[in-house]
Design an enzyme around this catalytic site. Structure first.
Site, PDB file in Angstrom:
ATOM      1  N   CYS A  44       0.860  -1.177   0.000  1.00 60.17           N
ATOM      2  CA  CYS A  44       0.000   0.000   0.000  1.00 60.17           C
ATOM      3  C   CYS A  44       0.901   1.233   0.000  1.00 60.17           C
ATOM      4  CB  CYS A  44      -0.916  -0.028   1.220  1.00 60.17           C
ATOM      5  SG  CYS A  44      -1.892  -1.541   1.269  1.00 60.17           S
ATOM      6  N   CYS A  67      -0.573   4.609  13.391  1.00 60.67           N
ATOM      7  CA  CYS A  67      -0.910   3.686  12.302  1.00 60.67           C
ATOM      8  C   CYS A  67       0.025   3.854  11.119  1.00 60.67           C
ATOM      9  CB  CYS A  67      -2.300   3.965  11.753  1.00 60.67           C
ATOM     10  SG  CYS A  67      -3.570   3.871  12.949  1.00 60.67           S
TER      11      CYS A  67
HETATM   12  N1  SAH Z   1      -2.598  -4.931   6.983  1.00 65.81           N
HETATM   13  C1  SAH Z   1      -3.792  -4.654   7.643  1.00 65.81           C
HETATM   14  C2  SAH Z   1      -3.619  -4.214   9.076  1.00 65.81           C
HETATM   15  C3  SAH Z   1      -2.500  -3.248   9.400  1.00 65.81           C
HETATM   16  S1  SAH Z   1      -2.628  -1.576   8.951  1.00 65.81           S
HETATM   17  C4  SAH Z   1      -4.572  -3.620   6.881  1.00 65.81           C
HETATM   18  O1  SAH Z   1      -4.028  -3.037   5.961  1.00 65.81           O
HETATM   19  O2  SAH Z   1      -5.746  -3.431   7.191  1.00 65.81           O
HETATM   20  C5  SAH Z   1      -3.710  -0.757  10.105  1.00 65.81           C
HETATM   21  C6  SAH Z   1      -4.387   0.470   9.478  1.00 65.81           C
HETATM   22  O3  SAH Z   1      -3.503   1.600   9.391  1.00 65.81           O
HETATM   23  C7  SAH Z   1      -4.863   0.192   8.068  1.00 65.81           C
HETATM   24  O4  SAH Z   1      -6.146   0.712   7.861  1.00 65.81           O
HETATM   25  C8  SAH Z   1      -3.857   0.936   7.262  1.00 65.81           C
HETATM   26  O5  SAH Z   1      -4.351   1.195   5.989  1.00 65.81           O
HETATM   27  C9  SAH Z   1      -3.616   2.166   8.093  1.00 65.81           C
HETATM   28  N2  SAH Z   1      -2.388   2.891   7.727  1.00 65.81           N
HETATM   29  C10 SAH Z   1      -1.280   2.413   7.126  1.00 65.81           C
HETATM   30  N3  SAH Z   1      -0.378   3.405   6.951  1.00 65.81           N
HETATM   31  C11 SAH Z   1      -0.923   4.525   7.430  1.00 65.81           C
HETATM   32  C12 SAH Z   1      -0.452   5.873   7.559  1.00 65.81           C
HETATM   33  N4  SAH Z   1       0.756   6.230   7.162  1.00 65.81           N
HETATM   34  N5  SAH Z   1      -1.281   6.773   8.130  1.00 65.81           N
HETATM   35  C13 SAH Z   1      -2.490   6.388   8.598  1.00 65.81           C
HETATM   36  N6  SAH Z   1      -2.975   5.156   8.517  1.00 65.81           N
HETATM   37  C14 SAH Z   1      -2.205   4.211   7.941  1.00 65.81           C
HETATM   38 FE1  SF4 Z   2      -1.136  -2.451   3.240  1.00 67.26          FE
HETATM   39 FE2  SF4 Z   2      -1.788  -3.179   5.745  1.00 67.26          FE
HETATM   40 FE3  SF4 Z   2       0.366  -4.254   4.514  1.00 67.26          FE
HETATM   41 FE4  SF4 Z   2       0.412  -1.690   5.274  1.00 67.26          FE
HETATM   42  S1  SF4 Z   2       0.289  -3.457   6.605  1.00 67.26           S
HETATM   43  S2  SF4 Z   2       1.111  -2.526   3.279  1.00 67.26           S
HETATM   44  S3  SF4 Z   2      -1.726  -1.067   4.953  1.00 67.26           S
HETATM   45  S4  SF4 Z   2      -1.783  -4.480   3.904  1.00 67.26           S
END
Ligand code: SAH
Ligand code: SF4
Length: 394
Positions: free
Chosen positions: A140, A369
């Site tokens: 992501c 997060c």
């Molecule tokens: N991999 C899973 C769980 C971990 S991420 C998932 O993607 O759902 C937990 C949350 O934090 C997710 O909604 C993710 O999209 C968000 N997140 C990731 N990077 C972020 C950032 N830099 N700022 C705010 N939220 C973020």
């Molecule tokens: Fe995407 Fe969740 Fe993996 Fe971050 S931890 S790369 S938000 S799937």
């Protein structure tokens, strides 16, 4: 210094212990696996169920690590257990406490890998953010963890072990004989740390089963929230086999944008994801699904996005959690302005959706997060660089 002053940037570093061990770690085994392991190691089959139940309670209800303390077992049996088995949880390498009380732990697991665990205290509750993988295979574009390659899946023991480690640190194992204390410092778990939990389904499931067990850590299934980026084929299983609450990293209202932000969308697009989500509350008889939506300036934060989101959510019991983007060095995005986030939230609220704006916690220690792990690596690298510059041997 004023002793009541909040602790800021309080970093404690614990010496690393090299503990190569040939003992079998009992943490993370399901009840059946525990029973079978005892049988395989000489416990008579007739007794195994009862012994497994007793050991289980010592480990998960009372937090006991030393077999010698398991006083309802015969002395020589305890000695046998100590010879063959161990009760081992991830080792805390460092602990940082934010000025807002958030605690970030770096823990070490087998193979020398490290993952982060975050404890977030709130009024009347406390949430532990648990990791499921070292790194993440998904990429992501706004997530710091996504810039790091997956090293490996965590075992069930390493996942439940994070909860046990945090209970140790919070000093929250119940005292035997004392009246049951219903207020819990660690009352909720979110699988929102490093990694995609649904790409490590079995281990996450087994760990959560232990966490929910009535003779164990005893957290109800509604106190656990699993966050997925949208691994559609595993969503139904999550309902069936775990039954916890679900959060989904939604983050965009068109496939075009979601393909970039959450690339798993190319495999399972918005329509397929929503289809799977529609079934989830029915299957678990649970409350609403949380739609996580990171607010990125000029990327996904317009009024049109908010209106589109409302349309997409139609028919799904949902709440939207708006997450102001947490910046990290080199990140290709910026956080939307507070006014923009509020305007977006208002549209959702007017359509009848609860849409709390998540307050970033532990930002000063990079615990918010999407900031996990890689930051730690970076910090270490730069310390190395600093030492180098200073002409010191490393
Ligand atoms: N991999 C899973 C769980 C971990 S991420 C998932 O993607 O759902 C937990 C949350 O934090 C997710 O909604 C993710 O999209 C968000 N997140 C990731 N990077 C972020 C950032 N830099 N700022 C705010 N939220 C973020
Ligand atoms: Fe995407 Fe969740 Fe993996 Fe971050 S931890 S790369 S938000 S799937």
């Amino acid at each position: 210094m004023d002793p009541s002053a909040p602790i800021t940037q309080d970093v404690m570093t614990f010496p690393r212990k090299e503990m190569p061990s040939d003992k079998i770690n009992l943490v993370g085994l399901t009840r059946d696996a525990l029973r079978q392991t005892l049988i395989d190691n000489g416990t008579p089959e007739k007794q195994a169920k009862m012994r497994a139940g007793q050991i289980w309670q010592w480990i998960y209800q009372w937090g006991v690590r030393d077999f010698a303390e398991m006083t309802n077992l015969a002395k020589d049996y305890r000695a046998m257990l100590a010879e063959k088995f161990e009760v081992r949880v991830p080792e805390v390498v460092s602990k940082q406490v934010s000025e807002d009380g958030t605690r970030k732990y770096l823990v070490r697991i087998d193979g020398g890998h490290e993952v982060e665990v975050v404890y977030i205290p709130e009024e009347g509750r406390g949430t532990l953010c648990v990791s499921s993988q070292v790194g993440c295979t998904l990429t992501c574009s706004f997530c710091h963890t996504g810039t790091q390659k997956l090293v490996r899946n965590l075992t069930a023991g390493e996942i439940v072990g994070q909860v046990m480690m945090a209970r140790d640190d919070l000093n929250e194992w119940p005292e035997r004989g004392a009246p049951k204390d219903e207020t819990r410092l660690l009352s909720n778990i979110v699988l929102m740390g490093m990694g995609e939990p649904l790409y490590n389904f079995e281990n996450v499931r087994d760990a959560m089963k232990i966490v929910m067990d009535a003779e164990g850590i005893q957290l109800g299934r509604r106190r656990i929230t699993l966050s997925t980026s949208g691994v559609v084929p595993e969503i139904h299983r999550t309902a069936q086999e775990i039954g916890c609450l679900l959060a989904v990293s939604f983050h965009a209202t068109t496939d075009e944008t979601r393909d970039v932000l959450v690339p798993i969308n190319k495999k399972w697009n918005i329509e397929k994801l929503l289809e799977a989500l529609r079934e989830y509350p029915k299957a678990t008889n649970s409350e609403r699904i949380t739609f996580e939506y990171v607010m990125l300036k000029d990327v996904n934060d317009t009024d049109e996005d908010a209106h589109r989101l409302v349309k997409l959510l139609d028919g799904i019991p949902a709440k939207v959690n708006l997450i102001p983007f947490n910046e990290w060095p080199g990140a290709p995005y910026q956080r939307s302005s507070n006014n923009r986030i509020r305007a977006f939230a208002t549209i959702l609220m007017q359509a009848g959706y609860a849409s709390p704006i998540r307050t970033p916690r532990g930002e000063d220690i990079m615990a918010a997060c999407g900031q996990l792990k890689s930051a730690t690596e970076r910090a270490r690298k730069s310390r190395k660089e600093i030492l180098k510059e200073a002409g010191q041997a490393i």
